[in-house]
Motif scaffolding. Structure first.
Motif, PDB file in Angstrom:
ATOM      1  N   MET A   4      67.910  16.329 -23.248  1.00 40.66           N
ATOM      2  CA  MET A   4      68.641  17.474 -23.769  1.00 40.66           C
ATOM      3  C   MET A   4      68.497  17.547 -25.284  1.00 40.66           C
ATOM      4  SD  MET A   4      72.169  17.481 -21.517  1.00 40.66           S
ATOM      5  CE  MET A   4      72.169  15.775 -20.932  1.00 40.66           C
ATOM      6  N   GLU A   5      68.476  18.733 -25.788  1.00 34.02           N
ATOM      7  CA  GLU A   5      68.384  18.912 -27.225  1.00 34.02           C
ATOM      8  C   GLU A   5      69.755  18.739 -27.873  1.00 34.02           C
ATOM      9  OE1 GLU A   5      66.731  22.708 -27.964  1.00 34.02           O
ATOM     10  OE2 GLU A   5      64.731  22.200 -27.177  1.00 34.02           O
ATOM     11  N   GLY A   6      69.729  18.506 -29.176  1.00 30.73           N
ATOM     12  CA  GLY A   6      70.966  18.468 -29.928  1.00 30.73           C
ATOM     13  C   GLY A   6      71.491  17.072 -30.190  1.00 30.73           C
ATOM     14  N   THR A   7      72.693  17.038 -30.784  1.00 31.00           N
ATOM     15  CA  THR A   7      73.343  15.797 -31.188  1.00 31.00           C
ATOM     16  C   THR A   7      74.538  15.506 -30.286  1.00 31.00           C
ATOM     17  OG1 THR A   7      72.668  16.033 -33.499  1.00 31.00           O
ATOM     18  CG2 THR A   7      74.578  14.644 -33.067  1.00 31.00           C
ATOM     19  N   ALA A   8      74.680  14.252 -29.910  1.00 31.22           N
ATOM     20  CA  ALA A   8      75.820  13.819 -29.103  1.00 31.22           C
ATOM     21  C   ALA A   8      76.619  12.778 -29.871  1.00 31.22           C
ATOM     22  CB  ALA A   8      75.357  13.242 -27.771  1.00 31.22           C
ATOM     23  N   ILE A   9      77.919  12.839 -29.710  1.00 37.86           N
ATOM     24  CA  ILE A   9      78.806  11.805 -30.240  1.00 37.86           C
ATOM     25  C   ILE A   9      79.369  11.038 -29.056  1.00 37.86           C
ATOM     26  CG2 ILE A   9      80.959  11.330 -31.438  1.00 37.86           C
ATOM     27  CD1 ILE A   9      80.360  13.527 -33.356  1.00 37.86           C
TER      28      ILE A   9
ATOM     29  N   PHE B  14      91.539  10.969 -28.451  1.00 39.33           N
ATOM     30  CA  PHE B  14      90.180  10.506 -28.736  1.00 39.33           C
ATOM     31  C   PHE B  14      89.170  11.649 -28.644  1.00 39.33           C
ATOM     32  CE2 PHE B  14      90.715   5.750 -27.359  1.00 39.33           C
ATOM     33  CZ  PHE B  14      91.626   5.574 -28.378  1.00 39.33           C
ATOM     34  N   LEU B  15      89.243  12.415 -27.564  1.00 37.77           N
ATOM     35  CA  LEU B  15      88.289  13.504 -27.373  1.00 37.77           C
ATOM     36  C   LEU B  15      88.465  14.582 -28.435  1.00 37.77           C
ATOM     37  CD1 LEU B  15      88.447  13.750 -23.491  1.00 37.77           C
ATOM     38  CD2 LEU B  15      86.346  13.401 -24.809  1.00 37.77           C
ATOM     39  N   THR B  16      89.696  14.866 -28.793  1.00 38.86           N
ATOM     40  CA  THR B  16      89.944  15.892 -29.809  1.00 38.86           C
ATOM     41  C   THR B  16      89.419  15.450 -31.168  1.00 38.86           C
ATOM     42  OG1 THR B  16      91.909  16.635 -28.605  1.00 38.86           O
ATOM     43  CG2 THR B  16      91.719  17.300 -30.908  1.00 38.86           C
ATOM     44  N   VAL B  17      89.660  14.202 -31.523  1.00 41.67           N
ATOM     45  CA  VAL B  17      89.163  13.691 -32.805  1.00 41.67           C
ATOM     46  C   VAL B  17      87.638  13.625 -32.802  1.00 41.67           C
ATOM     47  CG1 VAL B  17      89.108  11.670 -34.323  1.00 41.67           C
ATOM     48  CG2 VAL B  17      91.277  12.425 -33.340  1.00 41.67           C
ATOM     49  N   ALA B  18      87.057  13.184 -31.679  1.00 38.21           N
ATOM     50  CA  ALA B  18      85.593  13.140 -31.592  1.00 38.21           C
ATOM     51  C   ALA B  18      85.005  14.529 -31.763  1.00 38.21           C
ATOM     52  CB  ALA B  18      85.169  12.540 -30.253  1.00 38.21           C
ATOM     53  N   ALA B  19      85.655  15.535 -31.171  1.00 43.42           N
ATOM     54  CA  ALA B  19      85.185  16.905 -31.318  1.00 43.42           C
ATOM     55  C   ALA B  19      85.334  17.390 -32.758  1.00 43.42           C
ATOM     56  CB  ALA B  19      85.952  17.823 -30.370  1.00 43.42           C
ATOM     57  N   ALA B  20      86.407  16.977 -33.431  1.00 39.95           N
ATOM     58  CA  ALA B  20      86.594  17.362 -34.827  1.00 39.95           C
ATOM     59  C   ALA B  20      85.504  16.757 -35.705  1.00 39.95           C
ATOM     60  CB  ALA B  20      87.974  16.914 -35.310  1.00 39.95           C
TER      61      ALA B  20
ATOM     62  N   HIS C 220      77.983  17.990 -28.199  1.00 36.62           N
ATOM     63  CA  HIS C 220      78.065  17.135 -27.017  1.00 36.62           C
ATOM     64  C   HIS C 220      78.932  15.914 -27.319  1.00 36.62           C
ATOM     65  CE1 HIS C 220      74.905  19.412 -24.993  1.00 36.62           C
ATOM     66  NE2 HIS C 220      74.240  19.400 -26.137  1.00 36.62           N
ATOM     67  N   ILE C 221      79.979  15.720 -26.537  1.00 32.43           N
ATOM     68  CA  ILE C 221      80.868  14.568 -26.671  1.00 32.43           C
ATOM     69  C   ILE C 221      80.777  13.772 -25.370  1.00 32.43           C
ATOM     70  CG2 ILE C 221      83.196  13.773 -27.188  1.00 32.43           C
ATOM     71  CD1 ILE C 221      81.964  15.512 -29.402  1.00 32.43           C
ATOM     72  N   VAL C 222      80.507  12.469 -25.488  1.00 30.48           N
ATOM     73  CA  VAL C 222      80.283  11.631 -24.307  1.00 30.48           C
ATOM     74  C   VAL C 222      81.374  10.569 -24.215  1.00 30.48           C
ATOM     75  CG1 VAL C 222      78.650  10.117 -23.106  1.00 30.48           C
ATOM     76  CG2 VAL C 222      77.785  11.972 -24.563  1.00 30.48           C
ATOM     77  N   GLY C 223      82.003  10.483 -23.044  1.00 29.91           N
ATOM     78  CA  GLY C 223      83.060   9.489 -22.833  1.00 29.91           C
ATOM     79  C   GLY C 223      82.893   8.774 -21.507  1.00 29.91           C
TER      80      GLY C 223
ATOM     81  N   ARG D  82      81.588  25.910 -29.138  1.00 30.85           N
ATOM     82  CA  ARG D  82      81.314  25.499 -27.759  1.00 30.85           C
ATOM     83  C   ARG D  82      81.039  24.001 -27.707  1.00 30.85           C
ATOM     84  NH1 ARG D  82      77.055  24.759 -24.081  1.00 30.85           N
ATOM     85  NH2 ARG D  82      77.675  25.263 -21.929  1.00 30.85           N
ATOM     86  N   TYR D  83      81.868  23.275 -26.966  1.00 31.49           N
ATOM     87  CA  TYR D  83      81.656  21.852 -26.754  1.00 31.49           C
ATOM     88  C   TYR D  83      81.316  21.593 -25.291  1.00 31.49           C
ATOM     89  CZ  TYR D  83      83.746  20.839 -31.301  1.00 31.49           C
ATOM     90  OH  TYR D  83      84.004  20.776 -32.641  1.00 31.49           O
ATOM     91  N   VAL D  84      80.596  20.510 -25.064  1.00 30.50           N
ATOM     92  CA  VAL D  84      80.358  20.032 -23.713  1.00 30.50           C
ATOM     93  C   VAL D  84      80.805  18.577 -23.666  1.00 30.50           C
ATOM     94  CG1 VAL D  84      78.703  19.679 -21.856  1.00 30.50           C
ATOM     95  CG2 VAL D  84      78.357  21.557 -23.472  1.00 30.50           C
ATOM     96  N   PHE D  85      81.814  18.295 -22.861  1.00 31.60           N
ATOM     97  CA  PHE D  85      82.298  16.931 -22.697  1.00 31.60           C
ATOM     98  C   PHE D  85      81.574  16.309 -21.500  1.00 31.60           C
ATOM     99  CE2 PHE D  85      86.806  17.774 -24.614  1.00 31.60           C
ATOM    100  CZ  PHE D  85      86.212  17.994 -25.844  1.00 31.60           C
ATOM    101  N   HIS D  86      80.790  15.278 -21.760  1.00 25.95           N
ATOM    102  CA  HIS D  86      80.012  14.617 -20.720  1.00 25.95           C
ATOM    103  C   HIS D  86      80.715  13.339 -20.279  1.00 25.95           C
ATOM    104  CE1 HIS D  86      76.370  17.101 -21.516  1.00 25.95           C
ATOM    105  NE2 HIS D  86      76.793  17.057 -22.767  1.00 25.95           N
TER     106      HIS D  86
END
Length: 245
Positions: A1-6, A109-115, A124-127, A159-163
């Motif tokens: 996938m393209e882009g950056t993930a945290i 955690f997810l909210t801060v990661a998205a921030a 892209h946020i991965v948990g 637009r976020y995608v939580f994986h």
């Protein structure tokens, strides 16, 4: 996938597996960890060592791994009264949940990661949340993660995608996924250099990794390892294609 993930990387087995998954699937990956006053804070100590060794052993991933973020969320530990933030025995609460549940933890955690992702241009946020063999934590449920993804996206106008790659697999399958991503070398690295034990015990190395061997986190990790080890025996007992005539 393209882009950056945290990747929300705590230093444990699940988040380490998710990190490997993200490094296989995204062009650029950054990690984020949270200091929330956890009693098993040894997990914070193993994070950097794991990252360093992983990049040495897997040079194909090294070029994709970027900045590591460590965020102080001590307020979460101050407002919660749990076995992970206080010196308390692990037991069931009046709500029927284990008192290792830290209310709001994954939501925060997810909210801060998205921030952080907003600033780093990462959608892209991965948990490592999972509701297949979890302890009933409501903030690990798929419905919770999907609802929060919508709320965070609306609230930040982005637009976020939580994986959650582990959502529908058990601990045995999590070990298997690690093997698929990085072979025996990654499995050994996760076994030896991650931390899951709620007690923060790293005095003894078991066949599944370090831990007290008695807390729910250790029991789950050990049982998953047993399933995975049996699967490996099945793999080795089957003849290879070259042996089949």
């Amino acid at each position: 996938m393209e882009g950056t993930a945290i990747v929300m990387f705590s230093g444990g087995q699940d988040s380490a597996t998710c990190l490997a998954w993200a490094l296989e699937n995204f062009e650029h990956v950054e990690t984020i960890g949270f200091d929330y006053g956890q009693t098993h804070r040894v997990e914070l100590e193993v994070r950097q060592k794991f990252l360093e060794i992983a990049m040495q052993k897997f040079p194909k991933w090294a070029d994709r791994l970027g900045k590591d973020h460590l965020v102080d969320l001590g307020v979460l530990g101050e407002i919660s009264d749990t076995a992970l933030t206080r010196d308390r025995a692990i037991e069931l609460s009046d709500a029927g949940l284990p008192n290792t549940f830290v209310p709001g933890r994954n939501l925060l955690f997810l909210t801060v990661a998205a921030a952080v992702g907003y600033r780093r241009n990462a959608k892209h946020i991965v948990g490592g949340m999972c509701e297949t063999d979890y302890s009933g934590y409501p903030d690990c449920r798929d419905d919770t993660i999907k609802a929060l993804q919508v709320a965070v996206g609306l609230g930040m106008e982005k637009r976020y995608v939580f994986h959650t790659p582990l959502m529908w697999i058990d601990k045995g399958a999590t070990w298997k996924l690690a093997h698929e991503l990085g072979g025996a070398e990654l499995v050994e690295l996760i076994k030896n250099e991650t931390h899951t034990c709620y007690k923060g015990d790293r005095s003894e190395l078991h066949e599944w990794g370090y831990g007290c061997g008695a807390c729910p986190a250790c029991e789950l990790r050990a049982s998953g390892w047993a399933v995975f080890a049996n699967q490996k025996q099945d793999w080795s007992s089957k003849p290879s294609q070259a042996q089949i005539t």
